[in-house]
Design a protein around this motif. Sequence first.
Motif, PDB file in Angstrom:
ATOM      1  N   ASP A   1       1.774   2.740   3.558  1.00  0.00           N
ATOM      2  CA  ASP A   1       0.993   3.963   3.369  1.00  0.00           C
ATOM      3  C   ASP A   1       1.918   5.160   3.118  1.00  0.00           C
ATOM      4  O   ASP A   1       1.651   6.271   3.551  1.00  0.00           O
ATOM      5  CB  ASP A   1       0.060   4.240   4.551  1.00  0.00           C
ATOM      6  CG  ASP A   1      -1.036   5.245   4.199  1.00  0.00           C
ATOM      7  OD1 ASP A   1      -1.377   5.357   3.010  1.00  0.00           O
ATOM      8  OD2 ASP A   1      -1.566   5.919   5.116  1.00  0.00           O
TER       9      ASP A   1
ATOM     10  N   HIS B   1       0.839  -1.205   0.000  1.00  0.00           N
ATOM     11  CA  HIS B   1       0.000   0.000   0.000  1.00  0.00           C
ATOM     12  C   HIS B   1       0.873   1.253   0.000  1.00  0.00           C
ATOM     13  O   HIS B   1       1.463   1.632   1.009  1.00  0.00           O
ATOM     14  CB  HIS B   1      -0.899   0.020   1.247  1.00  0.00           C
ATOM     15  CG  HIS B   1      -2.027   0.993   1.143  1.00  0.00           C
ATOM     16  ND1 HIS B   1      -3.330   0.600   0.912  1.00  0.00           N
ATOM     17  CD2 HIS B   1      -2.069   2.353   1.236  1.00  0.00           C
ATOM     18  CE1 HIS B   1      -4.122   1.668   0.887  1.00  0.00           C
ATOM     19  NE2 HIS B   1      -3.367   2.736   1.071  1.00  0.00           N
TER      20      HIS B   1
ATOM     21  N   SER C   1      -1.004  -1.428   7.932  1.00  0.00           N
ATOM     22  CA  SER C   1      -0.548  -0.177   7.320  1.00  0.00           C
ATOM     23  C   SER C   1      -1.328   0.969   7.963  1.00  0.00           C
ATOM     24  O   SER C   1      -2.366   0.756   8.588  1.00  0.00           O
ATOM     25  CB  SER C   1      -0.823  -0.189   5.805  1.00  0.00           C
ATOM     26  OG  SER C   1      -2.225  -0.312   5.555  1.00  0.00           O
ATOM     27  N   GLY C   2      -0.809   2.180   7.808  1.00  0.00           N
ATOM     28  CA  GLY C   2      -1.546   3.348   8.245  1.00  0.00           C
ATOM     29  C   GLY C   2      -1.762   3.462   9.739  1.00  0.00           C
ATOM     30  O   GLY C   2      -2.556   4.302  10.184  1.00  0.00           O
ATOM     31  N   LEU C   3      -1.082   2.651  10.531  1.00  0.00           N
ATOM     32  CA  LEU C   3      -1.323   2.673  11.975  1.00  0.00           C
ATOM     33  C   LEU C   3      -0.636   3.857  12.649  1.00  0.00           C
ATOM     34  O   LEU C   3      -1.185   4.436  13.595  1.00  0.00           O
ATOM     35  CB  LEU C   3      -0.849   1.363  12.604  1.00  0.00           C
ATOM     36  CG  LEU C   3      -1.508   0.088  12.079  1.00  0.00           C
ATOM     37  CD1 LEU C   3      -1.006  -1.125  12.862  1.00  0.00           C
ATOM     38  CD2 LEU C   3      -3.023   0.180  12.142  1.00  0.00           C
TER      39      LEU C   3
ATOM     40  N   GLU D   1      -2.591   6.964  12.825  1.00  0.00           N
ATOM     41  CA  GLU D   1      -3.710   6.932  13.762  1.00  0.00           C
ATOM     42  C   GLU D   1      -3.223   7.077  15.200  1.00  0.00           C
ATOM     43  O   GLU D   1      -4.029   7.198  16.125  1.00  0.00           O
ATOM     44  CB  GLU D   1      -4.505   5.628  13.620  1.00  0.00           C
ATOM     45  CG  GLU D   1      -5.129   5.433  12.252  1.00  0.00           C
ATOM     46  CD  GLU D   1      -6.018   6.594  11.839  1.00  0.00           C
ATOM     47  OE1 GLU D   1      -6.874   6.994  12.653  1.00  0.00           O
ATOM     48  OE2 GLU D   1      -5.844   7.100  10.717  1.00  0.00           O
TER      49      GLU D   1
ATOM     50  N   LYS E   1      -4.527  -5.170   5.789  1.00  0.00           N
ATOM     51  CA  LYS E   1      -3.235  -4.500   5.637  1.00  0.00           C
ATOM     52  C   LYS E   1      -2.780  -3.938   6.983  1.00  0.00           C
ATOM     53  O   LYS E   1      -3.502  -3.176   7.629  1.00  0.00           O
ATOM     54  CB  LYS E   1      -3.328  -3.361   4.627  1.00  0.00           C
ATOM     55  CG  LYS E   1      -3.525  -3.833   3.205  1.00  0.00           C
ATOM     56  CD  LYS E   1      -3.505  -2.675   2.229  1.00  0.00           C
ATOM     57  CE  LYS E   1      -3.792  -3.163   0.810  1.00  0.00           C
ATOM     58  NZ  LYS E   1      -3.789  -2.072  -0.170  1.00  0.00           N
TER      59      LYS E   1
ATOM     60  N   CYS F   1       2.819   8.128   5.551  1.00  0.00           N
ATOM     61  CA  CYS F   1       3.525   7.772   6.783  1.00  0.00           C
ATOM     62  C   CYS F   1       4.636   8.751   7.133  1.00  0.00           C
ATOM     63  O   CYS F   1       5.123   8.765   8.281  1.00  0.00           O
ATOM     64  CB  CYS F   1       4.076   6.360   6.691  1.00  0.00           C
ATOM     65  SG  CYS F   1       5.368   6.128   5.433  1.00  0.00           S
TER      66      CYS F   1
ATOM     67  N   LYS G   1      -8.474   1.603  10.651  1.00  0.00           N
ATOM     68  CA  LYS G   1      -8.120   2.847  11.347  1.00  0.00           C
ATOM     69  C   LYS G   1      -8.500   2.815  12.830  1.00  0.00           C
ATOM     70  O   LYS G   1      -9.345   3.582  13.285  1.00  0.00           O
ATOM     71  CB  LYS G   1      -8.731   4.050  10.625  1.00  0.00           C
ATOM     72  CG  LYS G   1      -8.222   4.204   9.195  1.00  0.00           C
ATOM     73  CD  LYS G   1      -8.288   5.626   8.699  1.00  0.00           C
ATOM     74  CE  LYS G   1      -7.419   5.798   7.461  1.00  0.00           C
ATOM     75  NZ  LYS G   1      -7.356   7.185   6.992  1.00  0.00           N
TER      76      LYS G   1
ATOM     77  N   ASP H   1      -8.096  -1.935   4.476  1.00  0.00           N
ATOM     78  CA  ASP H   1      -6.983  -0.991   4.486  1.00  0.00           C
ATOM     79  C   ASP H   1      -6.762  -0.444   5.891  1.00  0.00           C
ATOM     80  O   ASP H   1      -7.717  -0.095   6.610  1.00  0.00           O
ATOM     81  CB  ASP H   1      -7.258   0.182   3.539  1.00  0.00           C
ATOM     82  CG  ASP H   1      -7.102  -0.190   2.077  1.00  0.00           C
ATOM     83  OD1 ASP H   1      -6.778  -1.357   1.791  1.00  0.00           O
ATOM     84  OD2 ASP H   1      -7.324   0.692   1.223  1.00  0.00           O
ATOM     85  N   HIS H   2      -5.504  -0.357   6.273  1.00  0.00           N
ATOM     86  CA  HIS H   2      -5.095   0.314   7.511  1.00  0.00           C
ATOM     87  C   HIS H   2      -5.793  -0.248   8.754  1.00  0.00           C
ATOM     88  O   HIS H   2      -6.030   0.481   9.724  1.00  0.00           O
ATOM     89  CB  HIS H   2      -5.341   1.820   7.405  1.00  0.00           C
ATOM     90  CG  HIS H   2      -4.845   2.437   6.134  1.00  0.00           C
ATOM     91  ND1 HIS H   2      -3.702   2.008   5.491  1.00  0.00           N
ATOM     92  CD2 HIS H   2      -5.345   3.438   5.357  1.00  0.00           C
ATOM     93  CE1 HIS H   2      -3.515   2.723   4.388  1.00  0.00           C
ATOM     94  NE2 HIS H   2      -4.494   3.582   4.277  1.00  0.00           N
TER      95      HIS H   2
END
Length: 300
Positions: free
Chosen positions: A247, A13, A210-212, A215, A208, A251, A181, A177-178
Amino acid sequence: MSDASHPGLVDAHHHVWNLDDRPQPWLDGPGHEPIRRSFGTDDLRSAATRPIAGRQLTSSVVVQCVASLPETRDLLALADKDPLVGAVVGWVDLTSPAVGDVLDELGAGRKGSYLRAVRHVVQGEQDPEWLRRPSVERALRTVGERGLGYDVLIRSHQFDQAVRLAERLPELPLVLDHAGKPPIVGGELADWERDVRRLAGHPQVRCKVSGLVTEADHEKWTLDDIRPVWDVLWDVFGPDRLMFGSDWPVCVLAGGWNRWAATVEELLTGCSESENEAVLAGTARDFYRLTPVERTPACS
């Protein structure tokens, strides 16, 4: 390319954008100043220098940012010319009755072969029933019939829509995704955990990792902030249904590619090689069908 002695790493991602060609209105929001510029795959190569468990980045999945067919066409053209990009997650209007024709047009030819999934930014929709709309459900059935997957981008309060989708379309491959969240900043993960367990109960769903970090507190997050989320994901999905994603360049707002890579390596401490293979390459390879596509030299 990777081989048995030097296994590769898939970033499942990431994004690219050229602000001279296509504005990204979401970047106008406060706090996005560090990424309010153009980013291409060479920037990713420069940023992603740290290995994870001995694996260097060898393949990636580029994901749409805006509701734009021209952006999707540009991403397919990028995948066709850049060997780093193995798959594209594009955008189509899922409310349109013509979605099948659009998918056929996007998927035509060698460039189109890189289209492996679609995504809509559901997190930005005010309608709490957006994914339950009959028109959207019909379109997503068509997506599945074309052999494509669907990237589910929701916030933690929108899980009911995703669970309903998984119930109604068990044949449609889904990836969260992510991790949906999770509200890491607030630390109140009970509702998110309940809902992610509900969604993970559907075997066609992947997730995924990702994106943590975005958040979490962008400036102060630590491994201890991420570990409770990781532990839940590992428990409910297992390594064979988890895939690493950066991400990037989002990121950058919370430490960047290499810091996230170091964190994932720490989280994988004690895992077997087969578990590392799944999270760092295999799950993404299977979901996005990351098989080599024959590339012929451009005419001179």
